[in-house]
Motif scaffolding. Structure first.
Motif, PDB file in Angstrom:
ATOM      1  N   GLN A 258       0.829  -1.203   0.000  1.00 16.76           N
ATOM      2  CA  GLN A 258       0.000   0.000   0.000  1.00 16.76           C
ATOM      3  C   GLN A 258       0.867   1.259   0.000  1.00 16.76           C
ATOM      4  OE1 GLN A 258      -2.345  -0.833   3.489  1.00 16.76           O
ATOM      5  NE2 GLN A 258      -4.099  -1.599   2.312  1.00 16.76           N
ATOM      6  N   GLN A 259       1.944   1.243   0.782  1.00 11.79           N
ATOM      7  CA  GLN A 259       2.848   2.389   0.804  1.00 11.79           C
ATOM      8  C   GLN A 259       3.542   2.560  -0.549  1.00 11.79           C
ATOM      9  OE1 GLN A 259       5.381   1.452   4.113  1.00 11.79           O
ATOM     10  NE2 GLN A 259       3.843   2.017   5.646  1.00 11.79           N
ATOM     11  N   ILE A 260       3.938   1.442  -1.143  1.00 12.86           N
ATOM     12  CA  ILE A 260       4.582   1.511  -2.451  1.00 12.86           C
ATOM     13  C   ILE A 260       3.594   1.998  -3.507  1.00 12.86           C
ATOM     14  CG2 ILE A 260       5.596   0.076  -4.292  1.00 12.86           C
ATOM     15  CD1 ILE A 260       6.872  -1.600  -2.039  1.00 12.86           C
ATOM     16  N   GLN A 261       2.339   1.582  -3.373  1.00 12.15           N
ATOM     17  CA  GLN A 261       1.308   2.036  -4.311  1.00 12.15           C
ATOM     18  C   GLN A 261       1.138   3.557  -4.236  1.00 12.15           C
ATOM     19  OE1 GLN A 261      -2.875   0.984  -3.510  1.00 12.15           O
ATOM     20  NE2 GLN A 261      -2.961   0.121  -5.570  1.00 12.15           N
ATOM     21  N   ILE A 262       1.136   4.102  -3.025  1.00 11.27           N
ATOM     22  CA  ILE A 262       1.022   5.549  -2.853  1.00 11.27           C
ATOM     23  C   ILE A 262       2.221   6.253  -3.471  1.00 11.27           C
ATOM     24  CG2 ILE A 262       1.047   7.404  -1.132  1.00 11.27           C
ATOM     25  CD1 ILE A 262      -0.558   5.503   0.700  1.00 11.27           C
ATOM     26  N   MET A 263       3.409   5.735  -3.211  1.00 10.24           N
ATOM     27  CA  MET A 263       4.625   6.355  -3.751  1.00 10.24           C
ATOM     28  C   MET A 263       4.696   6.217  -5.264  1.00 10.24           C
ATOM     29  SD  MET A 263       7.623   5.674  -0.891  1.00 10.24           S
ATOM     30  CE  MET A 263       7.288   3.949  -0.565  1.00 10.24           C
ATOM     31  N   GLU A 303      -0.937  -1.133 -11.879  1.00 13.35           N
ATOM     32  CA  GLU A 303      -1.829  -2.270 -12.133  1.00 13.35           C
ATOM     33  C   GLU A 303      -1.356  -3.514 -11.400  1.00 13.35           C
ATOM     34  OE1 GLU A 303      -0.475  -0.330 -14.405  1.00 13.35           O
ATOM     35  OE2 GLU A 303      -2.229   0.806 -15.089  1.00 13.35           O
ATOM     36  N   ALA A 304      -0.038  -3.766 -11.438  1.00 13.73           N
ATOM     37  CA  ALA A 304       0.506  -4.948 -10.763  1.00 13.73           C
ATOM     38  C   ALA A 304       0.321  -4.852  -9.248  1.00 13.73           C
ATOM     39  CB  ALA A 304       1.988  -5.111 -11.107  1.00 13.73           C
ATOM     40  N   LEU A 305       0.484  -3.658  -8.702  1.00 14.59           N
ATOM     41  CA  LEU A 305       0.281  -3.465  -7.264  1.00 14.59           C
ATOM     42  C   LEU A 305      -1.173  -3.713  -6.888  1.00 14.59           C
ATOM     43  CD1 LEU A 305       2.464  -0.278  -6.776  1.00 14.59           C
ATOM     44  CD2 LEU A 305       2.856  -2.474  -5.662  1.00 14.59           C
ATOM     45  N   GLY A 306      -2.089  -3.272  -7.746  1.00 14.58           N
ATOM     46  CA  GLY A 306      -3.504  -3.518  -7.501  1.00 14.58           C
ATOM     47  C   GLY A 306      -3.825  -4.997  -7.460  1.00 14.58           C
ATOM     48  N   ARG A 307      -3.238  -5.752  -8.387  1.00 16.97           N
ATOM     49  CA  ARG A 307      -3.463  -7.207  -8.410  1.00 16.97           C
ATOM     50  C   ARG A 307      -2.921  -7.864  -7.145  1.00 16.97           C
ATOM     51  NH1 ARG A 307      -1.554  -6.673 -13.729  1.00 16.97           N
ATOM     52  NH2 ARG A 307       0.446  -7.606 -13.136  1.00 16.97           N
ATOM     53  N   ALA A 308      -1.732  -7.436  -6.739  1.00 15.29           N
ATOM     54  CA  ALA A 308      -1.107  -8.033  -5.558  1.00 15.29           C
ATOM     55  C   ALA A 308      -1.917  -7.741  -4.301  1.00 15.29           C
ATOM     56  CB  ALA A 308       0.326  -7.507  -5.411  1.00 15.29           C
ATOM     57  N   LEU A 309      -2.415  -6.522  -4.164  1.00 20.83           N
ATOM     58  CA  LEU A 309      -3.198  -6.167  -2.982  1.00 20.83           C
ATOM     59  C   LEU A 309      -4.528  -6.917  -2.948  1.00 20.83           C
ATOM     60  CD1 LEU A 309      -2.449  -2.345  -2.809  1.00 20.83           C
ATOM     61  CD2 LEU A 309      -1.885  -4.042  -1.067  1.00 20.83           C
ATOM     62  N   THR A 310      -5.130  -7.099  -4.110  1.00 18.67           N
ATOM     63  CA  THR A 310      -6.363  -7.885  -4.178  1.00 18.67           C
ATOM     64  C   THR A 310      -6.100  -9.326  -3.742  1.00 18.67           C
ATOM     65  OG1 THR A 310      -7.265  -6.521  -5.959  1.00 18.67           O
ATOM     66  CG2 THR A 310      -8.198  -8.733  -5.696  1.00 18.67           C
ATOM     67  N   ILE A 337       2.950 -13.610  -5.200  1.00 25.97           N
ATOM     68  CA  ILE A 337       3.464 -12.242  -5.347  1.00 25.97           C
ATOM     69  C   ILE A 337       4.978 -12.252  -5.515  1.00 25.97           C
ATOM     70  CG2 ILE A 337       3.706 -10.024  -4.171  1.00 25.97           C
ATOM     71  CD1 ILE A 337       1.003 -10.598  -2.838  1.00 25.97           C
ATOM     72  N   ALA A 338       5.660 -13.139  -4.775  1.00 26.53           N
ATOM     73  CA  ALA A 338       7.120 -13.247  -4.918  1.00 26.53           C
ATOM     74  C   ALA A 338       7.492 -13.683  -6.330  1.00 26.53           C
ATOM     75  CB  ALA A 338       7.672 -14.240  -3.891  1.00 26.53           C
TER      76      ALA A 338
END
Length: 347
Positions: A258-263, A303-310, A337-338
């Motif tokens: 989530q922090q990486i998504q914001i950044m 987009e990739a961060l969204g998939r990982a968080l889901t 995710i890894a």
């Protein structure tokens, strides 16, 4: 629409609308759902330990006995002005949804219906019925963000008359967030450990979480971000074998992403590079992890961060439903995710 945004929920619960007779609390953070349900129940003014005033039901029980909730809602209270019907562990049960639909069309005069549910899809079943009703309210409960975690920390510290150094707070944040009740329990444990002190420092946080959930699950999350599959599996296994809960790794990974998504959003909107964004991050990124976070920012798209968080949110819900499979479910989600991180690094 009878619904609130996630950030509006606590405000509504502090002063519930008295015209609302059906409240649905739903989301992947089951601890937060439970905590908020208790808060709403307390606002009713009914004695929660009185079985004549409070009827507790399971979602599966309502589903098996079609019309059960409707019958309870139509029952005239004998020893109080009204009753609270408290339904837990609801999901996509059709009988429950049908009863709630009938109660939105013809509200019960003497009953308040409180429903705790898992993550419900928008526009479908129970959630859709509640959101479309005038006498009902749908309240989402999602994993705590940094601001929410700070509020919980400050609340527990305030009650204990303690403060905390910024360094200790940053370290503690990394261990919290996937489940509200679990987070509160960790803070209470830390406060009890530091009893007699006026300020909690980094050493106290390390003493309470470092041996089990600190090094092992921090290593697991860092390996996950770097795409080091073997290192992740070793760290995750060590964490679980030493008695650590798998949800700690899930919640830590969720907070990091989530922090990486914001950044990442700041990079794209401000046309800045990763190093600049990481250097300006608030709360600040630990110096030893800056390079790792910079690489993750460059590697992971929005987009990739969204998939990982889901994927992580789904895993949190699954581990709550099947605690006996929590290790396997968490491992599968995190390992996926890894693997994706490793593939992204090769592009």
């Amino acid at each position: 629409m009878a619904q609130k945004k996630a950030y509006e929920v606590d405000g509504w619960l502090a002063k519930p609308d008295q015209r609302i007779s059906i409240v649905l609390l739903y989301g992947p953070d089951r601890g937060l759902v439970s905590e908020r349900a208790k808060a709403f129940a307390g606002k009713t003014g009914l004695p929660l330990d009185d079985p004549f005033s409070v009827v507790r039901l399971e979602g599966s029980e309502v589903d098996r006995d079609e019309g059960r909730l409707l019958d309870e809602a139509r029952t005239v209270p004998m020893f109080s002005d009204r009753r609270l019907l408290w339904v837990r562990n609801a999901s996509g049960q059709k009988a429950l949804a049908d009863d709630v639909k009938a109660l939105t069309a013809e509200p019960a005069r003497d009953a308040i219906i409180l429903i705790e549910a898992g993550d419900l899809k928008k526009g479908v079943g129970l959630r859709a019925i509640v959101e479309a009703a005038d006498n009902a309210m749908a309240l989402p409960c999602y994993a705590d963000e940094a601001r929410d975690i700070d509020t919980v920390i400050d609340g527990e510290l305030g009650r204990a008359g303690m403060s905390m150094t910024m360094e200790a707070r940053q370290a503690l944040r990394r261990n919290l967030g996937g489940d509200r009740l679990a987070s509160r329990g960790e803070i209470e444990k830390l406060v009890l450990y530091a009893h007699g002190q006026t300020e909690i420092g980094l050493e106290e946080v390390k003493a309470m979480s470092g041996d089990v959930s600190g090094a092992s699950f921090d290593d697991a999350v860092d390996a996950l971000l770097e795409g080091k599959i073997g290192d992740f599996d070793t760290a995750f296994t060590r964490h679980c074998q030493s008695g650590g809960q798998p949800f700690l790794v899930l919640s830590s990974a969720m907070r990091q992403l989530q922090q990486i998504q914001i950044m990442r959003g700041q990079m794209e909107s401000g046309n800045r590079n990763a190093a600049t964004v990481v250097a300006a991050a608030r709360p600040p990124v630990f110096f030893s992890r800056r390079k790792l976070v910079e690489k993750a920012l460059e590697r992971w798209s929005t987009e990739a961060l969204g998939r990982a968080l889901t994927r992580l949110q789904t895993a949190v819900l699954q581990t709550r439903r099947r605690p006996d499979l929590s290790v396997a479910l968490a491992r599968q989600a995190l390992l996926g995710i890894a693997v994706e991180s490793s593939r992204l690094a090769q592009r």
